[in-house]
Design an enzyme around this catalytic site. Sequence first.
Site, PDB file in Angstrom:
ATOM      1  CB  CYS A 149      -0.903  -0.056   1.233  1.00 53.15           C
ATOM      2  SG  CYS A 149      -1.732   1.484   1.642  1.00 53.15           S
ATOM      3  CB  CYS A 156       0.368   1.730   4.095  1.00 53.98           C
ATOM      4  SG  CYS A 156      -1.361   1.253   3.966  1.00 53.98           S
TER       5      CYS A 156
END
Length: 106
Positions: free
Chosen positions: A28, A31
């Site tokens: 991600c 993230c």
Amino acid sequence: MPVKVTDTTLQNEVQEGFTLVDFWAPWCGPCKMLGPVLEEVEGDLNGKVKIAKLNIDENQATASEYGVMSIPTMILFKDGTPVEKVVGYHPKEVLMNYLSEKIAAE
């Protein structure tokens, strides 16, 4: 430094005070951007908020239990109880203001 939590260790880590749990995954992009921001926030708050990271790929039961549908998702716990969910990437200033308000409200 944020503490790594799993399906089996999460409850022990969120029992005392404020803990912000970052639900993330290695693939991600947002993230990855959030990780260093959370490390700075934790340092700036001088132990008032613990930061924990939970990899949703390795800990799907906990992600499902808390209804994490997209990442990054952060859940703020107070003494073991989930207080609020914050979804998406947020810059340091926004997270600092958010957490400072929660701490001050206690």
